[in-house]
Design a protein around this motif. Structure first.
Motif, PDB file in Angstrom:
ATOM      1  N   LEU A  42       0.886  -1.250  -0.015  1.00 43.96           N
ATOM      2  CA  LEU A  42      -0.033  -0.045   0.103  1.00 43.96           C
ATOM      3  C   LEU A  42       0.881   1.244   0.075  1.00 43.96           C
ATOM      4  O   LEU A  42       0.480   2.274  -0.637  1.00 43.96           O
ATOM      5  CB  LEU A  42      -0.974   0.070   1.159  1.00 43.96           C
ATOM      6  CG  LEU A  42      -2.011  -1.126   1.139  1.00 43.96           C
ATOM      7  CD1 LEU A  42      -2.654  -0.912   2.487  1.00 43.96           C
ATOM      8  CD2 LEU A  42      -2.963  -0.786  -0.029  1.00 43.96           C
ATOM      9  N   ARG A  43       1.976   1.170   0.789  1.00 47.27           N
ATOM     10  CA  ARG A  43       2.712   2.305   0.864  1.00 47.27           C
ATOM     11  C   ARG A  43       3.447   2.567  -0.555  1.00 47.27           C
ATOM     12  O   ARG A  43       3.524   3.701  -1.105  1.00 47.27           O
ATOM     13  CB  ARG A  43       3.886   2.104   1.931  1.00 47.27           C
ATOM     14  CG  ARG A  43       4.727   3.256   2.274  1.00 47.27           C
ATOM     15  CD  ARG A  43       5.619   2.912   3.519  1.00 47.27           C
ATOM     16  NE  ARG A  43       4.974   2.440   4.524  1.00 47.27           N
ATOM     17  CZ  ARG A  43       5.258   1.563   5.510  1.00 47.27           C
ATOM     18  NH1 ARG A  43       6.384   1.251   5.390  1.00 47.27           N
ATOM     19  NH2 ARG A  43       4.522   1.112   6.434  1.00 47.27           N
ATOM     20  N   ALA A  44       3.655   1.520  -1.214  1.00 46.75           N
ATOM     21  CA  ALA A  44       4.332   1.664  -2.550  1.00 46.75           C
ATOM     22  C   ALA A  44       3.485   2.201  -3.429  1.00 46.75           C
ATOM     23  O   ALA A  44       3.680   3.209  -4.226  1.00 46.75           O
ATOM     24  CB  ALA A  44       4.784   0.319  -3.150  1.00 46.75           C
ATOM     25  N   ARG A  45       2.261   1.782  -3.488  1.00 43.53           N
ATOM     26  CA  ARG A  45       1.284   2.415  -4.338  1.00 43.53           C
ATOM     27  C   ARG A  45       1.240   4.038  -4.055  1.00 43.53           C
ATOM     28  O   ARG A  45       1.192   4.632  -5.231  1.00 43.53           O
ATOM     29  CB  ARG A  45      -0.306   1.753  -3.919  1.00 43.53           C
ATOM     30  CG  ARG A  45      -1.205   2.374  -4.881  1.00 43.53           C
ATOM     31  CD  ARG A  45      -2.684   1.593  -4.503  1.00 43.53           C
ATOM     32  NE  ARG A  45      -3.663   2.460  -5.261  1.00 43.53           N
ATOM     33  CZ  ARG A  45      -4.368   3.380  -4.213  1.00 43.53           C
ATOM     34  NH1 ARG A  45      -4.129   3.313  -3.145  1.00 43.53           N
ATOM     35  NH2 ARG A  45      -5.204   4.175  -4.958  1.00 43.53           N
ATOM     36  N   GLY A  46       1.079   4.385  -3.078  1.00 49.49           N
ATOM     37  CA  GLY A  46       1.165   5.800  -2.690  1.00 49.49           C
ATOM     38  C   GLY A  46       2.515   6.561  -3.233  1.00 49.49           C
ATOM     39  O   GLY A  46       2.616   7.717  -3.718  1.00 49.49           O
ATOM     40  N   ALA A  47       3.558   5.980  -3.049  1.00 47.95           N
ATOM     41  CA  ALA A  47       5.039   6.364  -3.250  1.00 47.95           C
ATOM     42  C   ALA A  47       4.860   6.455  -4.805  1.00 47.95           C
ATOM     43  O   ALA A  47       5.807   7.362  -5.091  1.00 47.95           O
ATOM     44  CB  ALA A  47       6.047   5.344  -2.519  1.00 47.95           C
TER      45      ALA A  47
END
Lengths: 929, 230
Positions: free
Chosen positions: B26-31
């Motif tokens: 999920l963090r990667a998606r936002g990143a």
């Protein structure tokens, strides 16, 4: 771009594994940004559940030269202007219709247009060859530094006059901006080709007649009139917020008579439409004058007191009888400004009261010359007498009135009917209606000025008004557009510096820089070219008019104008002058042709992104532009841009060790110290921004209520003082009240004769038979049968808003030209075809717009379409070839009020005396490389 | 995918997503949104400085993204291009300006949504409404262009980050992402990407716009799958 600071930085996220919330467009902290919303989102409709509210509603208007001056409310939310609305808070004055609400289609589109793709948002430097369209975005620091270096280098090497600072009307109407430009130019010593004569709007004929270039009252004066000749004007299209004054007047019983070759939206609403052939208007006016004279429909007491018509003229040489003709001491003293009347009461020669105007330098106040009151004198209008001169000879004298009768008789209605195509009975009928109405006015468009002999037309219009006693009367007069007293503006431009500006007519500027004599030879023949040039050079030799920079024009700065678009002889001027400049700087809101050809483009703020004030005589209010949102992108207001340039000039001069230069402006020796430009520009730091400029102007301009800019910004507009009547007839008002001064207060006019002067006995006027007005055939080009006319558009103000997508949908979507169906059929053209319009000067392509409103033999195009909107970047200015037509009498000087008077008397650049032809255009006939 | 018929009951924002991805995904998606926001941001700063595009560690970042994202996303071409990019940041910045910021009539490729939407004002209003709804405010000097590609991407980054930081059963940020993507970014970005490809084929900018387009489509599919039934 190696000058810019380049900082390679590590990507903010670091690594994905440790990525936190890092916002670059938002001021929110991570904690704020991650805070849950108060209302949960389920679908897109949820974002519409909150009522849309405005952060603020700001007063504003549009700083364009439509002369509308419409007060708007500007609605702002989240730093964006979303909409505007007409401010309906104008008060009613007396029994005239009130001024509000004001507005039009353009103004109501601006909140969208200002965010359009045409906007220039960043300083740019040319990356490819000129006109290639390759740009490099640069910083303000780099732009200002490089331009400053060019200004310094040109000033040192060629003199500051080698640099022009062109101001367009879009800038000039914004007073703080114009004041800033003027101060900048004054400090730097640039040449300023003034726009008024440059666009052919200078009402020379009005000035010749009255010493006032810009007669005009408020729009409400139209309502006061009983007969309005709307002549060469189309207010239904060009004055949308004010057109109601005409229609309300008509509803109130006023005769509204439209005079134009084509059937216009104004004609449609008028009582009567008469359509003289293009360029035949002088004959029409003179025929009506003939009716007024022959049927004795004139106001004799007015004529005797206010005009030079009773003045005596020598029959032998056609010159006024002067004191120097009668008296040896006067001849020795060269007293040429005392004139004579024949007094019917005593049957003797008498000096005309209030003559004897001493020579006065341009810009200097003339001493008062006594009263126009005739007392016991009863000047004869008709008759011939013998007068003994100082040498003992007897000469015959007669009156100007007699000469006028003779001249008018040459333009009988029957003669005029042949010239104009208007039935003689109609001419007589209109003249009688005009004479019977009191008051009567002529509402004349600036198109009148754009003919080579527009001065003669204006002089004949003035004659019609004067003969009927309608000049200087509320509801009468020649309505063109008054100009405000220049106190505050001039004071700001010169404070602490003195007048050191080089203002020159746009016409002479183009003639000099664009080799227009050669164009005249090519288009109009060597005889005209030689004769005009001889008079031009003679005028310069006799120092009647200045000229700079001559052929040494090296750098052009264009502010608030699209100089390469609208030019008499656009192609020739661009080729011979514009393209040869070493440096071109365009200060613009969008990328029209001028900017497209520039080396540097500086983005200027639009109407809702700046503070400024506007005044316009037809609307007696002080209006304000208020910065509703910050300038978009990196654009800036004009004050700020010139400040950045002066700052860079001062800094660079100091860094480069450039000392002061000596300069000579019209014989005055000056020292220009580049290192002091910033402190001079800002008045030692006292003027910090446009608001300070505005306050300076409010405090120093007569007739403007003395309020703070904040108060003005809160109200949006305030009524100008001393504007209770519909005419500018109060000396304390902010606009000229010359006619009331003369008609009511009996003060002499600022003319050689002290009267409304219809007879000009300057040697050049006599030689060209222009001592009195008379019909002149407009120039035509052999083999090109069609007259091409132009006018202001409904859907744009000059080139602004011309490319607005919504407004384009209300038109043909591309430049179109109106053609009579018979002319089209003869050339195999149907509506919607593309046509090639051409003459020896050039050509352009436009869509054929067939209209029965056009008379045969005439094409019409609403102007303002930028060349960038045409194939080959060739617009109408490629076929206009009139820039060399500087008529000799417009360069006359050494004669009372005639001579170099910037913005009052100058050679007018004209735009009408040419013809064209057209043919159907197809891809096969493609002629543009 | 279930029907979105009107008879369907209102989606519960508290419903738990089946098989939720891990925190890193999920963090990667936002990143990724933050990365694309940064890559499409103008390199010019008001103080005259020019920031480097792309960041020096872009290949590594893209590789990392490809490994961690909750959906497949092949960024190898973009990463390879980043490696091959010359180190002349000024030249790259000039290319950006000439493509997206200057030109006549207007820049060759739109970088703002309202420049290409027929319903520009309505689109702009809705964007601002989304930002207001989620408390996303713009710096004063950027308020005039809430529809700038980089800003819209940052907003999606914000939504993604909020979702990642919040409760997994709170779907409002995913729902907003899905709607904002379809109603805005994907309503105009594909045409812009095509335009970039037509004008500078094979360039870094084509690869970037193409990569972004593919990422948006991938995320749209992931959101559709994840929110199946909402």
């Amino acid at each position: 771009m190696n000058e810019a600071t380049i900082s390679r930085r590590r990507f903010l996220l670091g690594s994905i594994a440790s990525a936190g919330l890092m916002l670059r467009h938002s001021p929110l902290s991570a904690a704020e940004a991650l805070a849950p919303g108060a209302v949960a989102y389920r679908r897109f409709e949820d974002v519409y559940r909150n009522k849309w509210t405005w952060d603020r509603v700001v007063r504003g208007t549009h700083g364009t030269n439509c002369a509308g001056n419409c007060a708007f409310d500007v609605y702002v939310k989240d730093g964006i202007v979303w909409r505007e609305e007409q401010q309906g808070e104008y008060e009613a004055i007396g029994d005239a219709p009130d001024y509000g609400p004001r507005g039009c289609n353009k103004g109501l589109r601006h909140s969208a247009y200002m965010y359009g793709r045409q906007r220039v948002l960043y300083p740019m430097k040319r990356a490819g060859v000129r006109g290639e369209g390759k740009w490099q975005r640069i910083s303000w620091e780099q732009a200002a530094r490089e331009i400053a270096d060019r200004i310094i280098d040109c000033s040192v090497q060629y003199g500051p006059q080698s640099i022009s600072l062109g101001s367009g009307t879009q800038l000039a109407v914004k007073r703080a901006s114009m004041a800033a430009l003027g101060r900048f130019a004054n400090i730097c010593g640039f040449t300023v080709p003034e726009f008024y004569s440059g666009v052919g709007d200078l009402p020379s004929g009005a000035y010749m007649t009255t010493g006032v270039a810009n007669p005009g009252d408020t729009m409400a004066s139209v309502f006061k009139s009983r007969c309005v000749l709307v002549w060469a004007a189309n207010p239904a299209v060009t004055r949308i917020p004010d057109a109601h004054f005409f229609w309300e007047a008509r509803y109130n019983g006023t005769d509204v008579i439209a005079v134009s070759p084509e059937f216009t939206p104004t004609s449609m609403h008028s009582s009567l439409w008469i359509n003289p052939k293009p360029g035949s208007d002088i004959a029409l006016a003179m025929a009506m004058i003939h009716v007024l004279l022959s049927e004795r429909l004139y106001d004799a007491p007015y004529v005797r007191e206010q005009t030079d018509l009773p003045f005596l003229v020598r029959a032998d040489d056609g010159r006024f009888l002067r004191e120097s003709d009668l008296s040896i001491p006067a001849a020795l003293a060269k007293r040429d400004s005392v004139f004579y009347l024949w007094d019917e009461a005593t049957d003797s020669l008498v000096k005309a009261p209030a003559t004897d105007m001493p020579p006065t330098a341009a810009g200097r106040r003339r001493p008062p010359r006594g009263s126009l009151k005739l007392g016991d004198i009863r000047p004869a209008l008709e008759g011939r007498w013998k007068v003994r001169t100082r040498t003992g000879d007897s000469v015959e004298v007669t009156t100007v009135f007699e000469l006028l009768k003779t001249r008018a008789a040459q333009h009988s209605p029957e003669v005029a009917a042949r010239i104009t195509g208007v039935n003689a009975e109609v001419i007589v009928d209109v003249a009688r209606r005009f004479a019977a109405a009191r008051p009567a006015m002529i509402y004349a468009g600036y198109a009148v000025c754009k003919w080579q002999h527009g001065d003669l037309l204006q002089r004949s219009m003035m004659l019609m008004l004067s003969l009927t006693g309608n000049l200087g009367v509320e509801g009468g007069g020649l309505q063109i557009g008054n100009t405000s007293k220049s106190g505050g503006m001039g004071q700001f431009m010169t404070a602490g510096v003195g007048p050191a500006i080089r203002m020159v007519s746009g016409a002479t500027f183009d003639y000099e820089t664009g080799r227009m004599r050669e164009l005249n030879e090519r288009i109009y023949g060597s005889e005209l070219a030689r004769e005009y040039d001889e008079y031009y050079q003679e005028s310069l030799r006799r120092k009647w008019f200045p000229t700079y920079p001559g052929k040494g024009w090296k750098m052009g700065i264009f502010a608030g104008e699209n100089g390469a678009n609208w030019r008499a002889s656009g192609n020739a001027w661009r080729k011979e002058a514009f393209d040869k400049l070493e440096t071109i700087v365009a200060i613009v809101p969008d990328l029209g042709l001028t900017a497209h050809q520039a080396d540097y483009v500086l983005p200027v703020a639009h109407h809702y992104e700046r503070n400024d004030i506007m005044m316009q005589s037809r609307v007696p209010y002080l209006q304000c532009l208020v910065e509703a949102v910050p300038p978009l992108g990196e654009s800036a207001d004009d004050w700020t841009i010139f400040r950045r340039l002066t700052e860079a000039i001062s800094r660079r001069a100091a860094e480069r060790g450039i000392g002061a230069i000596h300069d000579d402006v019209d014989g005055r020796s000056l020292k220009r110290d580049f290192t002091r430009y910033l402190e001079l520009y800002t008045m030692d730091g006292r003027i910090r921004d446009a608001r300070d400029v505005i306050q300076f102007l409010i405090n120093t301009t007569p007739g403007v209520p003395k309020i703070t800019f904040d108060e003005l910004a809160a109200r949006g507009m305030v009524r100008l003082e001393h504007s209770a009547t519909t005419a500018w007839d109060d000396e304390r008002a902010s606009y000229q009240s010359e006619f009331a001064n003369s008609v009511v207060r009996k003060r002499a006019y600022k003319t050689l004769t002290g009267r409304q002067q219809f007879y000009i006995d300057h040697e050049w006027f006599l030689k060209f038979d222009e001592a009195l007005p008379g019909h002149r055939e407009p120039l035509r080009i052999d083999g090109y049968p069609l007259q091409m006319m132009m006018g202001h558009a409904r859907h744009g103000i000059h080139s602004m808003w011309r490319d607005d997508p919504v407004l384009l949908k209300l038109q043909r979507g591309e430049p179109d030209i109106y053609i009579n169906p018979a002319d089209a059929t003869a050339r195999g053209v149907i509506d919607g075809d593309l046509v090639r319009v051409h003459n020896p000067a050039g050509q352009f392509i436009a869509q054929a717009h067939l209209s029965n409103g056009m008379p045969p033999g005439m094409l019409f195009m609403y102007h303002g379409w930028d060349p960038m909107m045409f194939r080959g970047r060739q617009n109408f200015s490629s076929v206009i070839c009139t820039a060399g037509l500087i008529k000799p009498t417009s360069m006359a000087g050494g004669y009372g009020h005639l001579g170099h008077r910037p913005l009052s008397f100058a050679p007018n650049q004209t735009y009408k005396d040419f013809t064209v032809n057209f043919e159907k255009y197809t891809a096969a006939s493609e002629r543009f490389a | 995918m279930r029907s979105h018929g009107t008879a369907r009951s209102k989606p519960s924002v508290a419903r738990t997503v089946d098989a939720p991805p891990g925190d890193a995904a999920l963090r990667a998606r936002g990143a990724a949104y933050a990365l694309f926001s940064e890559l499409t941001r103008s390199p010019f700063r008001p103080d005259g400085s020019i920031v480097a595009l792309p960041p020096a560690d872009l290949p590594e970042l893209l590789a990392e993204l490809g490994r961690v994202l909750p959906f497949g996303f092949d960024a190898s071409a973009l990463a390879a291009a980043a490696v091959d990019l010359c180190d002349d940041d000024a030249a790259l910045a000039a290319q950006y300006a000439s493509l997206f910021e200057v030109g006549q009539p207007g820049p060759p490729v739109a970088i703002r949504e309202s420049l290409v939407r027929d319903d520009a004002r309505r689109a702009l209003e809705e964007i601002v409404r989304y930002y207001d709804f989620f408390g996303y405010r713009l710096n004063a000097d950027e308020q005039w262009c809430p529809d700038h590609l980089s800003v819209e991407l940052e907003f999606l980054h914000l939504l993604a980050a909020r979702h990642e930081a919040g409760r997994r059963d709170d779907l409002q940020h995913l729902l907003a992402s899905r709607d904002f993507l379809s109603r805005h970014l994907l309503a105009w970005l594909p045409a812009a990407a095509t335009s970039v490809g037509d004008r500078v084929p094979g360039s870094w900018w084509q690869l970037l716009w193409d990569g972004l387009h593919r990422y948006l489509e991938s995320d749209r599919l992931w959101l559709a799958t994840t929110l199946d039934g909402y």
